[in-house]
Design a protein around this motif. Sequence first.
Motif, mmCIF file in Angstrom:
data_model
loop_
_atom_site.group_PDB
_atom_site.id
_atom_site.type_symbol
_atom_site.label_atom_id
_atom_site.label_comp_id
_atom_site.label_asym_id
_atom_site.label_seq_id
_atom_site.Cartn_x
_atom_site.Cartn_y
_atom_site.Cartn_z
ATOM 1 N N ALA B 135 0.865 -1.184 0.000
ATOM 2 C CA ALA B 135 0.000 0.000 0.000
ATOM 3 C C ALA B 135 0.903 1.236 0.000
ATOM 4 N N THR B 136 1.870 1.220 -0.910
ATOM 5 C CA THR B 136 2.886 2.274 -0.923
ATOM 6 C C THR B 136 2.466 3.495 -1.738
ATOM 7 N N GLY B 137 1.264 3.446 -2.320
ATOM 8 C CA GLY B 137 0.711 4.633 -2.939
ATOM 9 C C GLY B 137 1.379 5.082 -4.221
ATOM 10 N N THR B 138 1.085 6.338 -4.547
ATOM 11 C CA THR B 138 1.673 6.965 -5.726
ATOM 12 C C THR B 138 2.238 8.298 -5.272
ATOM 13 N N GLU B 139 3.246 8.782 -5.958
ATOM 14 C CA GLU B 139 3.797 10.075 -5.541
ATOM 15 C C GLU B 139 4.020 10.969 -6.753
ATOM 16 N N THR B 140 4.049 12.266 -6.488
ATOM 17 C CA THR B 140 4.253 13.193 -7.605
ATOM 18 C C THR B 140 5.741 13.296 -7.899
ATOM 19 N N ARG B 141 6.051 13.404 -9.179
ATOM 20 C CA ARG B 141 7.437 13.442 -9.611
ATOM 21 C C ARG B 141 7.678 14.633 -10.534
ATOM 22 N N PRO B 142 7.675 15.841 -9.971
ATOM 23 C CA PRO B 142 7.888 17.021 -10.824
ATOM 24 C C PRO B 142 9.238 16.985 -11.545
ATOM 25 N N ASP B 143 10.183 16.233 -10.994
ATOM 26 C CA ASP B 143 11.503 16.139 -11.617
ATOM 27 C C ASP B 143 11.465 15.458 -12.983
ATOM 28 N N GLU B 144 10.347 14.786 -13.301
ATOM 29 C CA GLU B 144 10.241 14.082 -14.585
ATOM 30 C C GLU B 144 9.947 15.013 -15.755
ATOM 31 N N THR B 145 9.557 16.256 -15.468
ATOM 32 C CA THR B 145 9.246 17.195 -16.545
ATOM 33 C C THR B 145 10.333 18.269 -16.606
ATOM 34 N N PRO B 146 11.067 18.335 -17.715
ATOM 35 C CA PRO B 146 12.158 19.311 -17.789
ATOM 36 C C PRO B 146 11.672 20.737 -17.537
ATOM 37 N N GLY B 147 12.420 21.445 -16.724
ATOM 38 C CA GLY B 147 12.123 22.858 -16.479
ATOM 39 C C GLY B 147 11.121 23.111 -15.371
ATOM 40 N N LEU B 148 10.465 22.041 -14.912
ATOM 41 C CA LEU B 148 9.400 22.252 -13.929
ATOM 42 C C LEU B 148 9.945 22.694 -12.573
#
Lengths: 103, 442
Positions: B135-148
């Motif tokens: 039940a480790t969920g999901t997390e946001t990964r802003p590092d995956e979008t260049p420039g974000l």
Amino acid sequence: MAEKNYAGKTVEVTEDGYFTNPADWNEEIAKEMATEAGIELTDKHLEVLNYLRKQFETGEALTIRKVGKSGVVDIKGLYQLFPGGPLKISSKLAGIPKPTSCV
Amino acid sequence: MIIVTRHFSARMLRGSIFASEIFIDILNPVTMKRILILGAGTAGTMMANKLRKSLDRDEWEITIVDKHRTHYYQPGFLFIPFGIYNKQDVIKPKADFIPPGVKVVFSEVDKVEAEENKVHLADGSVLLYDYLIIATGTETRPDETPGLTDKLWRKEIFDFYTVEGAVELQKFFKQWEGGKLVLAITELPYKCPVAPIEFVCLADAYFTEKGIRDKVDITFVTPLAGAFTKPIATKMLSELLAEKNIKVVPDFYIEKVDNEKKAIVSYDEQEIPFDVLTIVPMNMGNSVIERSGLGDDMNYVPTDKHTLRSEKYENIFVLGDAANLPTSKAGSVAHFAADILFENLMSAIEGRPLMAKFDGHANCYIETGFGKGALIDFNYDTEPLPGTFPLPGIGPFGLLKNTKINHYGKVMFRWMYWHILLRGKELPIDPLMTMAGKKMIK
């Protein structure tokens, strides 16, 4: 449902023009459909279409990201081959159902 | 499974060779069966509560592992940028929600060694299990979008999927005098599919109340073909956004953020300029899933969508956002799925076939601003339909209708979340979707 004629073959398509039976598809049909959509089909296009069909057969949901990571074409390349809505257009030309989002 | 063999041999040892009391005492702790839950978020906490109530404490040891000590009421993040909630309204200690009799380990997980029924923690210690619930969920990964995450990050680019991002955005909005507000969704799937729609609706209300709505241009940017995924809900929500003068830009697939031009750029080189960007970053499953070789290309665990068991391991079940299920990543889904997982886990323990079948049921309140809300209720096969949603004692709520009672449903939900849902108590909603009240339309 509607019927369409491509390369001398009558195929059943949905209201949006997606094949109801992916087995009806062949490359000749794809070429005619592409011309209709204003795309001149190259070998690269066909490589993508065949990849999509193979993925479809495995039952895995297709996403632009997945295609982009496939090694067949990157996301930018996919947009250049099928401008507008690359996954929707390529799925249609590959004779597979319209990609759906599950949420 | 390996563990069955082990119990069998333990009993054989006890019964045949080592028949003395001393050996029985030593062997008993070994024969305690172990359920290990990874993740003490909404899904893991609910499961710990359900299981502890049902399983004999002398037979079953239940352990839950999480690296964080704070539980976040994530549906509340949405309200923080608009000053409706503050940080203290959405946090409580995780330990408060874990029942007595469940061992809590606060540690980072290094990896799961599924073939060996072992979980390695970051400090090198090892936890064994008979059954594992991921039940480790999901997390946001802003590092995956260049420039974000470059120079505009948390200055003029914000996310509201983390408490930090939501708090920073609240500060920004307080002093903002207007301009171009863009909300953009990076990639599917993302947590709580209706939250971005709620965000722009609440922004419309917030700036109206502030008296500067005429100075704020709101645009909703999505890689989807419309405001939502399914046709009937999309139509209703598109009309709602149009009414509120919120522009929708569909089919926009973000490649990067141009920090100099202050614009988001798509793969087909379209640009949308912004003064403030609220981003729904790319979502991925927890990196422990990747390290353990248990995930797909987005680190979600391939899971049987009906039984909720791992497709690869018979003694691993997956609950909530961590699974690759074709339904929403949302607390309501985890809640409904928990009932099914519980039944199937009991069957697995007792060696029966897994009969309970999850249908992908999701139930989402959509806060639309000005004290109103909408509600959608759907599953794998049935898209959100209009009609009414029956709820004994309180409802019915209007489905795909913008009403005041739906707003109160959402307000009430925070209380229900802390007091009923997390504690694994029953809600008067069936885990499987019901067609009662729904109107079929062609």
